[in-house]
Motif scaffolding. Sequence first.
Motif, PDB file in Angstrom:
ATOM      1  N   HIS A 197      39.292  40.680  35.858  1.00  0.00           N
ATOM      2  CA  HIS A 197      40.556  41.295  35.426  1.00  0.00           C
ATOM      3  C   HIS A 197      41.373  41.832  36.598  1.00  0.00           C
ATOM      4  O   HIS A 197      42.412  42.455  36.405  1.00  0.00           O
ATOM      5  N   THR A 249      43.188  41.047  40.538  1.00  0.00           N
ATOM      6  CA  THR A 249      43.643  40.022  41.478  1.00  0.00           C
ATOM      7  C   THR A 249      42.716  40.007  42.697  1.00  0.00           C
ATOM      8  O   THR A 249      41.898  40.918  42.890  1.00  0.00           O
ATOM      9  N   TYR A 260      44.355  35.760  40.139  1.00  0.00           N
ATOM     10  CA  TYR A 260      43.109  36.226  39.525  1.00  0.00           C
ATOM     11  C   TYR A 260      42.002  35.203  39.816  1.00  0.00           C
ATOM     12  O   TYR A 260      42.292  34.025  40.076  1.00  0.00           O
TER      13      TYR A 260
END
Length: 265
Positions: free
Chosen positions: A117, A119, A159
């Motif tokens: 969840h 980056t 991500y």
Amino acid sequence: MSTQNTSHNTVPAVEVKDVHKAFGALHVLKGINLKVMPGTVTAILGPSGSGKSTLLRLINQLETLSGGEIDVQGEMVGYRHVQRGGQDRLQELTEKEIAAQRAKLGMVFQRFNLFPHMTALQNVMEAPVHVAGISKAEAKARAEKELARVGLSDRAEHYPAELSGGQQQRVAIARALAMDPDIMLFDEPTSALDPELVGEVLGVMRDLAAAGMTMIVVTHEMGFAREVADQVVFMDGGVVVESGTPEIIAHPTEQRFKDFLAHVL
């Protein structure tokens, strides 16, 4: 200053002394001895189940020793010597002391273990902020620097699911470097990657070695071991069977090592 440097250079970065590890009745390590000098690369080779990963986990205190001693930069990990009633005893370190010792080491695993969840940038910032306690601004600058170092500046806002396996592993390396470790441990960092992605991760590791980072690398990449390592260690059955310069890959003396090389090469 110079005396400090000379002493620092003669003290091993990592020294493993007669280390044993058992999980119940399973004796995984049976008296391992290993010395890694600062600024060198040690490649550990061996078949699955030979105890290579367990050794790395012991160095990083993710497992506890069954016997022997491990020193990092001249300091025993996990314990200290105390005198009690004229006897020399070992006393376990506190969690805080262990965390301080562990901060000297960066570890990269087979699996990238990135937070899905977050980056790439947030993954690399996480430990400097929440473990090292540095400011978000400083952590961001550090994370950007390390992502640039592994060639991923253009992927900072992506991500993990948007990255290839090789890119995820490079983020994992940047994450370890962001804690500014003195020593990097790699546990088969390319074994979960598709063959065409292996080179980009090994390229980053080559750059680290060229920059003088002390590295212990458990790997099956023979080319990397031959070209980059200062020391090659072959383990099998929980013991060091043969060790020396990378020349031993071309000229093994022990039959077990010969058999292993015949299989992997």
